[in-house]
Design a protein around this motif. Structure first.
Motif, short mmCIF file in Angstrom:
data_model
loop_
_atom_site.label_atom_id
_atom_site.label_comp_id
_atom_site.label_asym_id
_atom_site.label_seq_id
_atom_site.Cartn_x
_atom_site.Cartn_y
_atom_site.Cartn_z
N ALA A 119 -9.11 -17.78 -24.81
CA ALA A 119 -10.41 -18.13 -25.37
C ALA A 119 -11.44 -17.05 -25.11
CB ALA A 119 -10.90 -19.46 -24.78
N ASN A 120 -12.38 -16.92 -26.06
CA ASN A 120 -13.58 -16.12 -25.86
C ASN A 120 -14.64 -17.02 -25.24
OD1 ASN A 120 -12.91 -13.57 -26.92
ND2 ASN A 120 -13.20 -14.32 -28.99
N LEU A 121 -15.44 -16.46 -24.34
CA LEU A 121 -16.53 -17.21 -23.72
C LEU A 121 -17.86 -16.74 -24.28
CD1 LEU A 121 -15.54 -16.98 -19.94
CD2 LEU A 121 -15.52 -19.02 -21.34
N SER A 122 -18.75 -17.68 -24.53
CA SER A 122 -20.13 -17.35 -24.92
C SER A 122 -21.05 -18.19 -24.06
CB SER A 122 -20.38 -17.70 -26.39
OG SER A 122 -19.53 -16.97 -27.23
N ARG A 123 -22.05 -17.54 -23.51
CA ARG A 123 -23.03 -18.26 -22.68
C ARG A 123 -24.08 -18.86 -23.59
NH1 ARG A 123 -25.61 -19.20 -18.11
NH2 ARG A 123 -27.21 -18.13 -17.06
N LEU A 124 -24.41 -20.11 -23.33
CA LEU A 124 -25.42 -20.81 -24.10
C LEU A 124 -26.62 -21.10 -23.21
CD1 LEU A 124 -23.13 -23.40 -25.91
CD2 LEU A 124 -24.00 -21.25 -26.81
N PRO A 125 -27.82 -21.17 -23.80
CA PRO A 125 -28.99 -21.51 -22.98
C PRO A 125 -28.81 -22.90 -22.37
CG PRO A 125 -29.62 -21.07 -25.26
CD PRO A 125 -28.13 -20.98 -25.18
N GLY A 126 -29.17 -23.02 -21.11
CA GLY A 126 -29.04 -24.31 -20.44
C GLY A 126 -30.32 -24.68 -19.73
N ASP A 127 -30.27 -25.81 -19.06
CA ASP A 127 -31.44 -26.29 -18.33
C ASP A 127 -31.70 -25.50 -17.06
OD1 ASP A 127 -31.76 -28.26 -20.25
OD2 ASP A 127 -30.57 -29.72 -19.14
N SER A 128 -30.64 -24.93 -16.49
CA SER A 128 -30.76 -24.23 -15.21
C SER A 128 -29.97 -22.93 -15.25
CB SER A 128 -30.23 -25.13 -14.10
OG SER A 128 -30.04 -24.39 -12.91
N PRO A 129 -30.56 -21.84 -14.76
CA PRO A 129 -29.80 -20.58 -14.73
C PRO A 129 -28.64 -20.62 -13.74
CG PRO A 129 -32.00 -20.27 -13.79
CD PRO A 129 -31.94 -21.68 -14.31
N ASP A 130 -28.68 -21.56 -12.79
CA ASP A 130 -27.60 -21.68 -11.81
C ASP A 130 -26.39 -22.41 -12.36
OD1 ASP A 130 -29.16 -20.38 -9.94
OD2 ASP A 130 -30.04 -22.26 -9.22
N GLU A 131 -26.57 -23.13 -13.46
CA GLU A 131 -25.48 -23.90 -14.06
C GLU A 131 -25.38 -23.54 -15.54
OE1 GLU A 131 -25.88 -28.05 -13.27
OE2 GLU A 131 -26.19 -27.73 -11.14
N PRO A 132 -24.71 -22.42 -15.84
CA PRO A 132 -24.67 -21.99 -17.24
C PRO A 132 -23.82 -22.92 -18.11
CG PRO A 132 -23.21 -20.65 -15.92
CD PRO A 132 -23.95 -21.56 -14.97
N PHE A 133 -24.21 -23.04 -19.35
CA PHE A 133 -23.38 -23.71 -20.34
C PHE A 133 -22.56 -22.63 -21.02
CE2 PHE A 133 -26.85 -26.79 -20.06
CZ PHE A 133 -26.14 -27.97 -19.95
N VAL A 134 -21.29 -22.88 -21.23
CA VAL A 134 -20.46 -21.91 -21.91
C VAL A 134 -19.74 -22.58 -23.07
CG1 VAL A 134 -20.10 -20.39 -19.94
CG2 VAL A 134 -18.51 -22.25 -20.34
N LEU A 135 -19.52 -21.80 -24.09
CA LEU A 135 -18.76 -22.23 -25.26
C LEU A 135 -17.45 -21.47 -25.22
CD1 LEU A 135 -18.58 -23.64 -28.07
CD2 LEU A 135 -19.57 -21.55 -28.99
N LEU A 136 -16.35 -22.17 -25.32
CA LEU A 136 -15.04 -21.52 -25.38
C LEU A 136 -14.53 -21.62 -26.80
CD1 LEU A 136 -14.81 -23.24 -22.34
CD2 LEU A 136 -13.09 -21.46 -22.32
N GLN A 137 -14.14 -20.48 -27.35
CA GLN A 137 -13.58 -20.43 -28.70
C GLN A 137 -12.11 -20.04 -28.59
OE1 GLN A 137 -15.15 -17.35 -31.20
NE2 GLN A 137 -14.38 -18.31 -33.05
N GLY A 138 -11.23 -20.99 -28.90
CA GLY A 138 -9.80 -20.74 -28.80
C GLY A 138 -9.33 -19.68 -29.79
N ILE A 139 -8.50 -18.76 -29.31
CA ILE A 139 -8.01 -17.65 -30.13
C ILE A 139 -6.51 -17.80 -30.41
CG2 ILE A 139 -7.72 -15.14 -30.26
CD1 ILE A 139 -10.64 -16.11 -30.33
N SER A 140 -5.75 -18.10 -29.36
CA SER A 140 -4.30 -18.15 -29.47
C SER A 140 -3.75 -19.00 -28.33
CB SER A 140 -3.72 -16.73 -29.38
OG SER A 140 -2.32 -16.74 -29.47
#
Length: 85
Positions: free
Chosen positions: A37-58
């Motif tokens: 998977a590719n990871l993308s960081r998304l804006p979240g409520d706290s910089p200490d707890e990032p939200f990430v989006l995983l995009q499956g590749i293979s």
């Protein structure tokens, strides 16, 4: 870390544990098929707890776990191809 993977544009392998209560899983504790998977960081409520989006590749199959600390590292074979890395 998640931050270094996102910043470096790195892909990660994601697998599920057979028993989620195991704190230090080894190869026998993991399902052997996972997703690259590719990871993308998304804006979240706290910089200490990032939200990430995983995009499956293979999909991949674990061949051998070669490191367990501080992260699990493994040799894998991509499924539906003959390419092993």
């Amino acid at each position: 870390t998640v931050e270094s993977a996102v910043a470096g544009g790195l892909m990660v392998g994601v697998v599920a544990q057979r028993e989620p209560t195991v704190d230090d899983p080894g190869q026998a504790d993991l399902y052997q098929v996972g997703t690259v998977a590719n990871l993308s960081r998304l804006p979240g409520d706290s910089p200490d707890e990032p939200f990430v989006l995983l995009q499956g590749i293979s999909r991949f199959r674990i061949v051998e776990v070669i490191q367990t600390t501080p992260y699990l590292w493994a040799y894998v074979c991509l499924l539906y191809t003959s390419r092993c890395v």
